[in-house]
Scaffold this motif. Structure first.
Motif, PDB file in Angstrom:
ATOM      1  N   GLU A  31      -1.435  -9.782   4.607  1.00 36.05           N
ATOM      2  CA  GLU A  31      -0.136  -9.384   4.063  1.00 36.05           C
ATOM      3  C   GLU A  31       0.064  -7.855   4.188  1.00 36.05           C
ATOM      4  O   GLU A  31       1.089  -7.380   4.653  1.00 36.05           O
ATOM      5  CB  GLU A  31      -0.153  -9.787   2.589  1.00 36.05           C
ATOM      6  CG  GLU A  31       1.159  -9.975   1.933  1.00 36.05           C
ATOM      7  CD  GLU A  31       0.911 -10.255   0.446  1.00 36.05           C
ATOM      8  OE1 GLU A  31      -0.164 -10.805   0.107  1.00 36.05           O
ATOM      9  OE2 GLU A  31       1.787  -9.892  -0.360  1.00 36.05           O
ATOM     10  N   GLN A  32      -0.956  -7.120   3.774  1.00 35.45           N
ATOM     11  CA  GLN A  32      -0.869  -5.667   3.837  1.00 35.45           C
ATOM     12  C   GLN A  32      -0.827  -5.175   5.294  1.00 35.45           C
ATOM     13  O   GLN A  32      -0.072  -4.279   5.646  1.00 35.45           O
ATOM     14  CB  GLN A  32      -2.071  -5.045   3.118  1.00 35.45           C
ATOM     15  CG  GLN A  32      -1.969  -3.545   2.967  1.00 35.45           C
ATOM     16  CD  GLN A  32      -3.233  -2.957   2.348  1.00 35.45           C
ATOM     17  OE1 GLN A  32      -4.351  -3.333   2.693  1.00 35.45           O
ATOM     18  NE2 GLN A  32      -3.053  -2.026   1.429  1.00 35.45           N
ATOM     19  N   LYS A  34       0.308  -6.713   7.854  1.00 33.59           N
ATOM     20  CA  LYS A  34       1.625  -7.042   8.403  1.00 33.59           C
ATOM     21  C   LYS A  34       2.598  -5.904   8.121  1.00 33.59           C
ATOM     22  O   LYS A  34       3.349  -5.457   8.975  1.00 33.59           O
ATOM     23  CB  LYS A  34       2.130  -8.318   7.725  1.00 33.59           C
ATOM     24  CG  LYS A  34       2.695  -9.342   8.658  1.00 33.59           C
ATOM     25  CD  LYS A  34       2.978 -10.570   7.830  1.00 33.59           C
ATOM     26  CE  LYS A  34       3.773 -11.596   8.588  1.00 33.59           C
ATOM     27  NZ  LYS A  34       3.827 -12.835   7.802  1.00 33.59           N
ATOM     28  N   GLN A  35       2.534  -5.443   6.884  1.00 35.84           N
ATOM     29  CA  GLN A  35       3.425  -4.375   6.443  1.00 35.84           C
ATOM     30  C   GLN A  35       3.123  -3.077   7.202  1.00 35.84           C
ATOM     31  O   GLN A  35       4.037  -2.364   7.619  1.00 35.84           O
ATOM     32  CB  GLN A  35       3.191  -4.172   4.943  1.00 35.84           C
ATOM     33  CG  GLN A  35       4.263  -3.390   4.252  1.00 35.84           C
ATOM     34  CD  GLN A  35       3.901  -3.228   2.767  1.00 35.84           C
ATOM     35  OE1 GLN A  35       3.254  -4.111   2.177  1.00 35.84           O
ATOM     36  NE2 GLN A  35       4.294  -2.108   2.188  1.00 35.84           N
ATOM     37  N   ALA A  38       4.411  -3.227  10.682  1.00 33.88           N
ATOM     38  CA  ALA A  38       5.869  -3.048  10.693  1.00 33.88           C
ATOM     39  C   ALA A  38       6.231  -1.570  10.543  1.00 33.88           C
ATOM     40  O   ALA A  38       7.101  -1.063  11.259  1.00 33.88           O
ATOM     41  CB  ALA A  38       6.499  -3.882   9.579  1.00 33.88           C
ATOM     42  N   GLU A  39       5.529  -0.873   9.652  1.00 37.72           N
ATOM     43  CA  GLU A  39       5.787   0.564   9.467  1.00 37.72           C
ATOM     44  C   GLU A  39       5.488   1.333  10.740  1.00 37.72           C
ATOM     45  O   GLU A  39       6.237   2.211  11.155  1.00 37.72           O
ATOM     46  CB  GLU A  39       4.869   1.127   8.371  1.00 37.72           C
ATOM     47  CG  GLU A  39       5.361   0.928   6.961  1.00 37.72           C
ATOM     48  CD  GLU A  39       4.261   1.265   5.951  1.00 37.72           C
ATOM     49  OE1 GLU A  39       3.466   2.198   6.219  1.00 37.72           O
ATOM     50  OE2 GLU A  39       4.189   0.565   4.924  1.00 37.72           O
ATOM     51  N   THR A 138      -1.530   5.276  10.781  1.00 33.53           N
ATOM     52  CA  THR A 138      -1.535   3.807  10.726  1.00 33.53           C
ATOM     53  C   THR A 138      -2.202   3.242  11.987  1.00 33.53           C
ATOM     54  O   THR A 138      -2.775   2.157  11.959  1.00 33.53           O
ATOM     55  CB  THR A 138      -0.104   3.233  10.574  1.00 33.53           C
ATOM     56  OG1 THR A 138       0.756   3.939  11.454  1.00 33.53           O
ATOM     57  CG2 THR A 138       0.399   3.385   9.162  1.00 33.53           C
TER      58      THR A 138
END
Ligand code: GTP
Ligand code: SPV
Ligand code: MN
Length: 586
Positions: A31-32, A34-35, A38-39, A138
């Motif tokens: 979940e993390q 994925k975020q 996206a960022e 990231t």
């Protein structure tokens, strides 16, 4: 995520230095991630590739001045200069903390600081170790996810312990003049600033798993080596393990994923990959050497990787992979590099982010462009990949790129002579580090850029391990796939056909193959290398195995000069080995 007071107080200290706008703890959950993907995509740092053809894959381009390891800006900051030795750049730790402290001061004030707990080695393995990397990138988070076991399980394994490597990284301004990769072996710390490239910033890899770990290994009685690990399965289903050290971009990933030639496949030979770059090795309860791969993925060289040269590597990149500095194929939103196939895309962007026409003669992908692929994607991943105790080694192989001097393969006369053979390794430089390419330099055990302490002490450590192993020591060999003819073409076909050399190596370990003694060590009888299905004749093979005494006398002079650097720290055993070599050469 943790109550470990050592972790928490160190993070507070680093926060006070870099003053991040936010802090995000990486737990490793999908979940993390994925975020974060996206960022990263929204920032333009990652380009999402064709989901049908390359599911979960991304393309990243680094800054143009930031495409390889920077050896001249990499420092070992031991308290005493002598402890870094003559082959490392040294900086006084006080000076380094001060200098880099200024560069890190407030560097994350508009940025998020990610806290990445990670484990090098299978979680729970007695050979595994924990690191924490703080970064504002990231790209680093997403690469560390592939290359390590990242997140909560790593913190849980650490518990309350203070035994973790403290890594601090910031891309800062990607300012070359202020790029520093500093290692503090006595503090278990690494500070890296002003780079966003692989080996400079994925701190679990070369910085921890080789430079810091080699220092830890010396103190704790084990070894961290720049080695692939492979398992060779024979037709009876028995698997023997080989670790091999070649310098960067000299064939580790290729050998680790080797597909045997048809004549061997028919008989039932197979190669299994345990690791393609780093091995952590220690003496097991049974007195033999056991190795684990501390990594969880492959950070491989893209150019030259294709369905013929290394299908297993290419297939590993088909999902969940990050490509760095390759060509962006706009025709179908995929990737391309030199040597992938003969059809460069017509509508394409090169590694610099410019519109690219293959007819221009300019390379589209950077020669050191890379893929970061999960190990679990690899079709030939070993069933022992997750093994907590690792695999027992039958042979250790050294090798490099030598156009002339080194023969295709030879075996050392003993462990001590094998340490000598590793210590005199030399290889042509490659694009994996900035600087000239194709220049022959000494690169002992392929560790020149990666040994975190005095290389004279490192040789001593190797010799001591051999003494402990006694007759349980693996046999030591040297190989060279890169001998060239007068026109500069490689003579040996290499790649899958290297199996033919591995077969002799394993047969030697099992006492099943003969050898001839040459001045440099044992060599195969030419008839004992299987040439079936190859268009190389016995004479060519004899040429590849030839030892040119005059070239080796020159070589011996070069070794004297190189050894001279180490002064009193050069073990007497290696001096003896050099003198013996000279005697044998006459
Ligand atoms: P790092 O990831 O930098 O540590 O590199 P590596 O040692 O894993 O090297 P890799 O297997 O990626 O190979 C580097 C280059 O050497 C590629 O261009 C390969 O095509 C080439 N290469 C690998 N094996 C052979 C071989 O047996 N013969 C020849 N001629 N070239 C090879
Ligand atoms: C090498 O250069 O040996 C590599 C790539 O494996 S890097 O991670 O950049 O060191
Ligand atoms: Mn490497």
């Amino acid at each position: 995520m943790t109550n470990n007071k050592h972790v928490l107080s160190w993070i507070e200290e680093m926060k006070a230095l870099v003053k991040p706008a936010n802090v995000v703890w990486i737990d490793g959950s999908e979940e993390q991630l994925k975020q974060i993907r996206a960022e990263s995509e929204a920032k333009g740092e990652m380009i999402k590739l064709n989901e049908e053809k390359l599911p979960g894959c991304y393309l990243h381009r680094t800054a143009i001045n930031d495409v390889a390891r920077v050896e001249h800006r990499t420092f070992i900051c031991s308290r005493k200069q002598e402890d870094a030795g003559p082959t490392n750049n040294w900086m006084d730790p006080k000076e380094a903390y001060e200098k880099l402290g200024k560069l890190f001061d407030g560097v994350m004030k508009d940025r998020t600081m990610y806290v990445i707990p990670y484990c090098m080695g299978p979680i729970g393995s007695p050979l595994a170790k924990i690191g924490i990397e703080l970064t504002d990138s990231t790209y680093v988070v997403l690469n560390m996810d592939i290359m390590t076991r990242m997140g909560k399980p790593a913190l849980d394994m650490l518990g309350d312990s203070n035994d973790f490597v403290r890594g601090l990284h910031s891309k800062a301004d990607i300012d070359e003049e202020n790029r520093y990769i500093c290692h503090f072996p006595e503090d278990n710390a690494i500070w890296s600033i002003n780079s966003g490239y692989g080996g400079n910033v994925l701190l679990g890899k070369k910085c921890f798993a080789l430079r810091i770990a080699s220092y830890q290994g010396k103190n704790e009685g084990w070894m961290a080596e720049h080695m692939l690990i492979l398992g060779l399965e024979n037709p009876k289903g028995e698997v023997k393990y080989i670790a091999a050290a070649f310098p960067s971009a000299c064939g580790k990933t290729n050998l680790a994923m080797l597909i045997p030639p048809e004549v061997y496949q028919k008989k039932g030979y197979k190669v299994w990959t345990v690791g393609d770059d780093i091995a952590w090795i220690r003496i097991g309860a049974d007195g033999r050497l056991w190795a684990i791969n501390p990594e969880n993925g492959f950070f491989g060289v893209a150019p030259g990787t294709n369905m013929k040269s290394n299908p297993n590597a290419l297939l590993s990149t088909k999902k969940g992979t990050i490509f760095t500095n390759v060509v962006h194929n706009l025709e179908d939103n995929t990737v391309w590099w030199e040597g992938l196939d003969k059809n460069p895309p017509k509508n394409a962007i090169n590694w610099k982010g410019e519109k690219w026409d293959s007819a221009s003669g300019e390379k589209g992908a950077h020669p050191n462009s890379r893929f970061t692929a999960p190990a679990k994607n690899c079709p030939c991943i070993s069933s022992e990949f997750e093994s907590k105790q690792g695999v027992p080694l039958s042979a250790i192989v050294f090798g490099g790129r030598r156009a002339k001097t080194a023969p295709l393969v030879y075996q050392s006369l003993s462990w001590q002579h094998g340490v000598f053979v590793g210590s005199i390794m030399a290889s042509e430089t490659t694009a994996a580090a900035t600087g000239a390419v194709g220049v022959v330099r000494r690169d002992p055990m392929a560790m020149l850029p990666f040994c975190g302490y005095h290389m004279g002490d490192y040789f001593k450590h190797w010799l001591e391990i051999g003494e402990k192993l006694g007759d349980k020591a693996p046999k030591i060999f040297n190989v060279n796939w890169f001998r060239t003819d007068d026109e500069g073409h490689f003579i040996w076909p290499g790649y899958g056909d290297n199996m033919r050399v591995l077969e002799w190596i394993i047969n030697r370990c099992e006492g099943k193959a003969d050898a001839v003694e040459t001045p440099i060590g044992y060599e195969p009888k030419a008839e004992d290398i299987n040439l079936e299905g190859l268009d190389i004749n016995l004479d060519t093979l004899k040429g590849l195995l030839g030892v040119d005494v005059n070239l080796w006398k020159e070589e011996a002079k070069g070794i004297h000069e190189f050894y001279g650097k180490f002064g009193d720290k050069l073990p007497a055993a290696l001096k003896t080995e050099l003198a013996n070599l000279e005697k044998r050469l006459g």
